[in-house]
Design a protein around this motif. Structure first.
Motif, short mmCIF file in Angstrom:
data_model
loop_
_atom_site.label_atom_id
_atom_site.label_comp_id
_atom_site.label_asym_id
_atom_site.label_seq_id
_atom_site.Cartn_x
_atom_site.Cartn_y
_atom_site.Cartn_z
N ALA A 49 0.84 -1.19 0.00
CA ALA A 49 0.00 0.00 0.00
C ALA A 49 0.88 1.25 0.00
CB ALA A 49 -0.91 0.00 1.22
N THR A 75 -1.59 0.13 -5.94
CA THR A 75 -2.89 0.49 -6.52
C THR A 75 -3.36 1.81 -5.95
OG1 THR A 75 -4.05 -0.79 -4.82
CG2 THR A 75 -3.61 -1.90 -6.91
N GLU A 83 -9.01 1.90 -0.31
CA GLU A 83 -7.66 1.54 -0.72
C GLU A 83 -7.38 0.08 -0.35
OE1 GLU A 83 -5.43 3.23 -2.33
OE2 GLU A 83 -6.00 5.35 -2.15
N MET A 84 -6.51 -0.57 -1.12
CA MET A 84 -6.05 -1.90 -0.76
C MET A 84 -4.94 -1.74 0.27
SD MET A 84 -5.97 -3.81 -4.50
CE MET A 84 -5.36 -5.37 -3.84
N THR A 85 -5.25 -2.07 1.52
CA THR A 85 -4.28 -2.02 2.62
C THR A 85 -4.46 -3.26 3.47
OG1 THR A 85 -5.72 -0.94 4.25
CG2 THR A 85 -4.58 0.51 2.68
N THR A 88 -7.96 -3.82 4.73
CA THR A 88 -9.08 -4.02 3.80
C THR A 88 -8.95 -5.26 2.93
OG1 THR A 88 -8.09 -2.63 2.06
CG2 THR A 88 -9.51 -1.54 3.68
N VAL A 89 -7.78 -5.93 2.93
CA VAL A 89 -7.64 -7.15 2.15
C VAL A 89 -7.49 -8.34 3.09
CG1 VAL A 89 -6.59 -5.92 0.21
CG2 VAL A 89 -5.12 -7.02 1.92
N ASP A 93 -8.12 -13.70 -0.68
CA ASP A 93 -8.69 -12.80 -1.69
C ASP A 93 -8.04 -13.06 -3.04
OD1 ASP A 93 -10.24 -11.57 0.22
OD2 ASP A 93 -9.23 -9.63 0.13
N PHE A 95 -7.71 -11.23 -6.71
CA PHE A 95 -7.90 -9.99 -7.46
C PHE A 95 -7.52 -10.21 -8.92
CE2 PHE A 95 -7.34 -8.54 -3.12
CZ PHE A 95 -8.29 -7.52 -3.01
N LEU A 168 -11.88 -7.26 -7.22
CA LEU A 168 -11.94 -8.34 -6.24
C LEU A 168 -12.96 -9.36 -6.75
CD1 LEU A 168 -11.35 -9.64 -3.47
CD2 LEU A 168 -13.21 -8.24 -2.54
N ARG A 171 -13.62 -13.67 -2.22
CA ARG A 171 -13.26 -13.38 -0.83
C ARG A 171 -13.83 -14.50 0.04
NH1 ARG A 171 -13.12 -7.48 1.51
NH2 ARG A 171 -11.04 -7.73 0.62
N THR A 177 -8.42 -10.61 7.71
CA THR A 177 -7.66 -9.46 7.23
C THR A 177 -6.19 -9.62 7.62
OG1 THR A 177 -7.96 -8.13 9.24
CG2 THR A 177 -9.67 -7.96 7.52
#
Length: 220
Positions: A49, A75, A83-85, A88-89, A93, A95, A168, A171, A177
């Motif tokens: 990130a 990203t 945001e992808m951090t 949050t991921v 997952d 992608f 995404l 999930r 996370t």
């Protein structure tokens, strides 16, 4: 390129605009000098990130730029999306990078990547940033913050390039996370089995992380 301690390293990355092929070992144009600890199918692609750089620069008064810490991908959130951090991921997952269409004359399927583990920061982060200024143990600080990014396993080969949309598409473990994984694995506390066992059941989670988590189970 030559690095500190009379070693070679490919940690210092620079943006590329041309499309790059991605296979089960990662970006075909990428290199890793230390193949014992870097690269391979379970560390095929590294994403970080951009907020990590903001945090490092704010904490230590630096101006470290994107690419300094060796990531392959970054990203940028658009249209109000998150945001992808690490918050949050999730482990598991998947992608997809780009739409299934012809881009720049290259057709075929788009790259799909699955998150299988966080990155463990090493001394090379200290050596890399230490080239610019003398600072404390940034690698340790990054570990404690849990902001070292994550590694992907390649689910589907393809071509990747700058400015592609990211989707995404799976999930399976919304509880998992990366932020929570860092909290559990680095905690000095023990946890009830029902807290840890769901993590051990994640098939794609890299085994060394399961070993760490299994030791966190509180024994009756």
């Amino acid at each position: 390129m030559p690095f500190t301690r009379e070693e070679m390293s490919a940690i210092d990355k620079a943006p590329i605009n041309a499309p790059v092929a991605v296979n089960f070992m990662g970006l075909t144009t990428d290199e890793q000098a230390d193949r014992r600890h870097h690269g391979g199918p379970l560390k095929a692609v590294h994403q970080l990130a951009t907020a990590t750089y903001d945090k490092i620069n704010a904490e230590f008064g630096l101006k470290v730029h994107v690419g300094t810490l060796g990531e392959n991908l970054t990203t940028e959130a658009v249209n109000g999306l998150l945001e992808m951090t690490e918050t949050t991921v999730c482990i598991g997952d998947v992608f997809q990078y780009g739409q299934d269409e012809i881009i720049d004359g290259n057709g075929g399927d788009r790259v799909q990547l699955r998150i299988v583990q966080p990155r463990r920061p090493c001394y090379k982060i200290n050596d890399q940033i230490g080239q610019f200024t003398k600072v404390p143990n940034i690698a340790s600080w990054v570990s404690k913050q849990g902001i070292a990014g994550w590694y992907f396993q390649v689910v589907r080969d393809g071509m990747i390039s700058a400015n592609l949309p990211v989707y995404l598409i799976e999930r399976p473990y919304p509880f998992a996370t990366l932020e929570k994984l860092w909290q559990l694995s680095s905690s000095k506390e023990k946890f009830a089995a029902e807290v840890i066992e769901p993590w051990l059941a994640i098939e794609c989670l890299e085994e060394s992380w399961k070993t760490v988590l299994a030791k966190k189970i509180k024994k009756n």
